[in-house]
Write a protein that holds these residues in place. Sequence first.
Motif, PDB file in Angstrom:
ATOM      1  N   HIS A  18       5.361  -3.008   2.382  1.00 51.00           N
ATOM      2  CA  HIS A  18       4.535  -3.654   3.407  1.00 51.00           C
ATOM      3  C   HIS A  18       5.337  -4.599   4.279  1.00 51.00           C
ATOM      4  CE1 HIS A  18       0.634  -1.952   2.797  1.00 51.00           C
ATOM      5  NE2 HIS A  18       0.834  -2.007   1.501  1.00 51.00           N
ATOM      6  N   HIS A  48       5.974  -2.121  -3.722  1.00 48.75           N
ATOM      7  CA  HIS A  48       4.819  -2.205  -2.824  1.00 48.75           C
ATOM      8  C   HIS A  48       4.988  -3.342  -1.813  1.00 48.75           C
ATOM      9  CE1 HIS A  48       0.468  -0.800  -2.803  1.00 48.75           C
ATOM     10  NE2 HIS A  48       0.640  -1.472  -1.696  1.00 48.75           N
ATOM     11  N   HIS A  87      -5.276  -1.443  -4.692  1.00 51.18           N
ATOM     12  CA  HIS A  87      -4.507  -0.401  -5.382  1.00 51.18           C
ATOM     13  C   HIS A  87      -4.613  -0.519  -6.901  1.00 51.18           C
ATOM     14  CE1 HIS A  87      -2.536   1.376  -1.895  1.00 51.18           C
ATOM     15  NE2 HIS A  87      -2.394   0.165  -1.413  1.00 51.18           N
ATOM     16  N   GLU A 107      -4.523  -6.647  -0.961  1.00 51.61           N
ATOM     17  CA  GLU A 107      -3.944  -5.303  -0.825  1.00 51.61           C
ATOM     18  C   GLU A 107      -3.636  -4.718  -2.207  1.00 51.61           C
ATOM     19  OE1 GLU A 107      -3.450  -3.105   1.422  1.00 51.61           O
ATOM     20  OE2 GLU A 107      -1.935  -1.833   0.472  1.00 51.61           O
TER      21      GLU A 107
HETATM   22 ZN   LIG Z   1      -0.366  -0.944   0.115  1.00 48.78          ZN
END
Ligand SMILES: [Zn+2]
Length: 102
Positions: free
Chosen positions: A21, A17, A39, A35
Amino acid sequence: MSEKILRKLFLGFIHIHILHHAAKEPFYGSWMIEELKEHGYEISPGTLYPLLHSLESDQLLKMHEKVNEGKIRKYYSITPMGAEVLEDARAKAYELFKEIKE
Ligand SMILES: [Zn+2]
Protein backbone atom coordinates in the motif's frame (compact mmCIF):
# COMPACT_ATOMS: atom_id res chain seq x y z
CA MET A 1 -0.65 -21.21 21.71
CA SER A 2 -1.64 -21.62 18.04
CA GLU A 3 -2.86 -18.00 18.17
CA LYS A 4 0.67 -16.92 19.05
CA ILE A 5 2.21 -18.93 16.23
CA LEU A 6 -0.30 -17.57 13.71
CA ARG A 7 0.39 -13.99 14.79
CA LYS A 8 4.08 -14.52 14.20
CA LEU A 9 3.42 -16.02 10.78
CA PHE A 10 0.96 -13.31 9.75
CA LEU A 11 3.38 -10.58 10.75
CA GLY A 12 5.33 -11.26 7.56
CA PHE A 13 2.15 -11.02 5.47
CA ILE A 14 1.27 -7.78 7.23
CA HIS A 15 4.70 -6.30 6.45
CA ILE A 16 4.26 -7.11 2.75
CA HIS A 17 0.73 -5.72 2.79
CA ILE A 18 1.96 -2.46 4.33
CA LEU A 19 4.76 -2.07 1.77
CA HIS A 20 2.31 -2.84 -1.04
CA HIS A 21 0.00 0.00 0.00
CA ALA A 22 2.84 2.39 0.75
CA ALA A 23 3.99 1.85 -2.84
CA LYS A 24 0.54 2.76 -4.20
CA GLU A 25 -0.15 5.88 -2.14
CA PRO A 26 0.72 7.37 1.25
CA PHE A 27 -1.47 6.10 4.10
CA TYR A 28 -1.92 6.85 7.79
CA GLY A 29 -2.07 4.37 10.66
CA SER A 30 -5.79 4.15 11.36
CA TRP A 31 -6.50 3.72 7.64
CA MET A 32 -4.10 0.75 7.60
CA ILE A 33 -5.77 -0.80 10.65
CA GLU A 34 -9.12 -0.71 8.80
CA GLU A 35 -7.56 -2.02 5.59
CA LEU A 36 -5.96 -4.96 7.39
CA LYS A 37 -9.23 -5.68 9.19
CA GLU A 38 -10.97 -6.00 5.82
CA HIS A 39 -8.42 -8.64 4.90
CA GLY A 40 -9.06 -10.53 8.15
CA TYR A 41 -6.13 -9.26 10.21
CA GLU A 42 -6.96 -7.80 13.61
CA ILE A 43 -4.07 -5.52 14.50
CA SER A 44 -4.13 -2.98 17.33
CA PRO A 45 -2.51 0.48 17.22
CA GLY A 46 -0.10 -0.82 19.88
CA THR A 47 1.15 -3.38 17.35
CA LEU A 48 0.89 -1.35 14.15
CA TYR A 49 2.69 1.83 15.20
CA PRO A 50 5.89 0.14 16.45
CA LEU A 51 5.85 -1.87 13.23
CA LEU A 52 5.58 1.31 11.13
CA HIS A 53 8.38 2.88 13.15
CA SER A 54 10.64 -0.10 12.63
CA LEU A 55 9.96 -0.07 8.86
CA GLU A 56 10.80 3.62 8.97
CA SER A 57 14.05 3.13 10.88
CA ASP A 58 14.99 0.33 8.46
CA GLN A 59 14.45 2.96 5.73
CA LEU A 60 11.76 0.99 3.96
CA LEU A 61 9.10 3.62 4.72
CA LYS A 62 9.31 7.35 5.13
CA MET A 63 6.92 9.46 7.15
CA HIS A 64 5.63 12.97 6.61
CA GLU A 65 3.05 14.91 8.56
CA LYS A 66 0.05 16.39 6.82
CA VAL A 67 -3.02 18.19 8.10
CA ASN A 68 -6.18 16.33 7.19
CA GLU A 69 -9.57 17.64 8.39
CA GLY A 70 -7.85 19.79 11.01
CA LYS A 71 -5.83 16.87 12.38
CA ILE A 72 -2.12 16.31 11.94
CA ARG A 73 -1.66 12.83 10.55
CA LYS A 74 1.49 10.88 9.95
CA TYR A 75 1.53 9.58 6.40
CA TYR A 76 3.77 6.73 5.35
CA SER A 77 5.12 6.12 1.87
CA ILE A 78 7.64 3.74 0.40
CA THR A 79 11.35 4.49 -0.10
CA PRO A 80 13.46 3.20 -3.03
CA MET A 81 14.86 0.53 -0.70
CA GLY A 82 11.34 -0.40 0.40
CA ALA A 83 10.34 -0.75 -3.25
CA GLU A 84 13.22 -3.17 -3.81
CA VAL A 85 12.27 -5.23 -0.77
CA LEU A 86 8.64 -5.27 -1.93
CA GLU A 87 9.61 -6.52 -5.36
CA ASP A 88 11.60 -9.35 -3.78
CA ALA A 89 8.84 -10.18 -1.31
CA ARG A 90 6.23 -10.17 -4.08
CA ALA A 91 8.22 -12.68 -6.12
CA LYS A 92 8.72 -14.91 -3.08
CA ALA A 93 5.06 -14.67 -2.04
CA TYR A 94 3.95 -15.54 -5.57
CA GLU A 95 6.32 -18.50 -5.70
CA LEU A 96 4.99 -19.78 -2.37
CA PHE A 97 1.39 -19.21 -3.44
CA LYS A 98 1.90 -21.28 -6.61
CA GLU A 99 3.39 -24.06 -4.50
CA ILE A 100 0.72 -24.27 -1.79
CA LYS A 101 -2.51 -23.39 -3.62
CA GLU A 102 -4.84 -26.29 -4.15
ZN1 LIG B 1 -4.88 -4.16 1.02
